[in-house]
Design a protein around this motif. Structure first.
Motif, short mmCIF file in Angstrom:
data_model
loop_
_atom_site.label_atom_id
_atom_site.label_comp_id
_atom_site.label_asym_id
_atom_site.label_seq_id
_atom_site.Cartn_x
_atom_site.Cartn_y
_atom_site.Cartn_z
N GLU A 1 75.33 -38.55 3.81
CA GLU A 1 75.59 -38.82 2.41
C GLU A 1 74.53 -38.09 1.60
OE1 GLU A 1 75.25 -43.04 2.11
OE2 GLU A 1 76.90 -43.39 3.49
N LEU A 2 74.94 -37.51 0.50
CA LEU A 2 74.02 -36.80 -0.37
C LEU A 2 74.39 -37.15 -1.80
CD1 LEU A 2 72.54 -33.44 0.28
CD2 LEU A 2 73.45 -33.80 -1.99
N ASP A 3 73.42 -37.61 -2.56
CA ASP A 3 73.61 -38.00 -3.96
C ASP A 3 72.68 -37.12 -4.78
OD1 ASP A 3 73.70 -39.25 -6.45
OD2 ASP A 3 73.69 -41.26 -5.60
N ALA A 4 73.22 -36.22 -5.59
CA ALA A 4 72.40 -35.21 -6.26
C ALA A 4 72.61 -35.18 -7.76
CB ALA A 4 72.70 -33.83 -5.68
N HIS A 5 71.52 -34.87 -8.46
CA HIS A 5 71.55 -34.61 -9.90
C HIS A 5 70.99 -33.21 -10.11
CE1 HIS A 5 71.68 -39.00 -9.90
NE2 HIS A 5 72.23 -38.90 -11.08
N VAL A 6 71.63 -32.44 -10.98
CA VAL A 6 71.21 -31.07 -11.23
C VAL A 6 71.06 -30.86 -12.73
CG1 VAL A 6 71.80 -28.64 -10.95
CG2 VAL A 6 72.43 -30.28 -9.17
N ILE A 7 69.91 -30.33 -13.12
CA ILE A 7 69.67 -29.97 -14.52
C ILE A 7 69.19 -28.53 -14.52
CG2 ILE A 7 68.39 -30.46 -16.63
CD1 ILE A 7 67.94 -33.31 -15.53
N GLY A 8 70.05 -27.62 -14.91
CA GLY A 8 69.69 -26.20 -14.87
C GLY A 8 69.35 -25.78 -13.47
N ASP A 9 68.13 -25.25 -13.27
CA ASP A 9 67.67 -24.81 -11.95
C ASP A 9 66.94 -25.91 -11.18
OD1 ASP A 9 68.70 -22.29 -12.24
OD2 ASP A 9 66.84 -21.41 -12.97
N LEU A 10 66.84 -27.11 -11.75
CA LEU A 10 66.19 -28.24 -11.08
C LEU A 10 67.25 -29.08 -10.38
CD1 LEU A 10 63.97 -29.59 -14.00
CD2 LEU A 10 63.17 -28.30 -12.04
N ALA A 11 66.89 -29.63 -9.24
CA ALA A 11 67.81 -30.53 -8.55
C ALA A 11 67.01 -31.63 -7.88
CB ALA A 11 68.63 -29.78 -7.51
N MET A 12 67.57 -32.83 -7.87
CA MET A 12 66.99 -33.94 -7.13
C MET A 12 68.12 -34.56 -6.33
SD MET A 12 64.90 -37.31 -8.27
CE MET A 12 63.29 -36.60 -7.98
#
Length: 164
Positions: free
Chosen positions: A52-63
């Motif tokens: 499972e992978l839960d990701a947030h992306v803002i421009g070139d940043l990712a968590m």
């Protein structure tokens, strides 16, 4: 940042729950293949695979928070050339461990520390079943903030010290 602002942050969730057991590992390998080459023994693949992978992306940043089973990970020169990632990735493990060899030393990494990956460099590791948080930062954003320049690849930063 308001609740409305947060709801606009691109968010994706990846799960193998709806994937037939016989296809789970292949779907995982295809999905994560944009960053890593992964492998598990064939006999374990037949039993199904959890990821499972839960990701947030803002421009070139990712968590991203990843929860998955034991496997081998690699970034080869072919993967690096294909994806062109010029980022540092910082991980903290909530559960599980990672083993790797870097500069001739075997290292085991687990909780209570951070590990830094330079995604422009090759790496190989093995993990147990784990849950971790990963922060991907573009190099031009983070490097001016570092106390010291230099190679950070596969550096472990313990909770007792702050070399950044």
């Amino acid at each position: 940042m308001t609740t409305e602002d947060i709801s606009r942050v691109p968010h994706s969730v990846f799960s193998l729950d709806a994937v037939p057991v016989a296809e789970q590992f292949d779907v995982w390998r295809e999905s994560i293949g944009c960053l890593f080459e992964v492998d598990v023994p064939k006999e374990r693949r037949a039993e199904g695979f959890r990821a499972e992978l839960d990701a947030h992306v803002i421009g070139d940043l990712a968590m991203a928070r990843t929860h998955t089973q034991a496997q081998e990970w690699a970034r080869s020169s072919a993967t690096i050339a294909r994806d062109g990632m010029y980022h540092l990735m910082i991980q903290i493990y909530e559960a599980g461990t990672m083993e790797f060899t870097h500069r001739g030393r075997e290292q085991v990494f687990g909780q209570d520390a951070l590990v830094v990956f330079d995604l422009a460099q090759e790496m190989r590791s093995r993990t147990s079943d784990f849950t971790n948080l990963s922060l991907l930062l573009p190099r031009p954003l983070i490097e001016p903030l570092l106390k010291q320049g230099g190679d950070r690849h596969m550096q472990i930063i313990s909770a007792q010290r702050n070399p950044l």
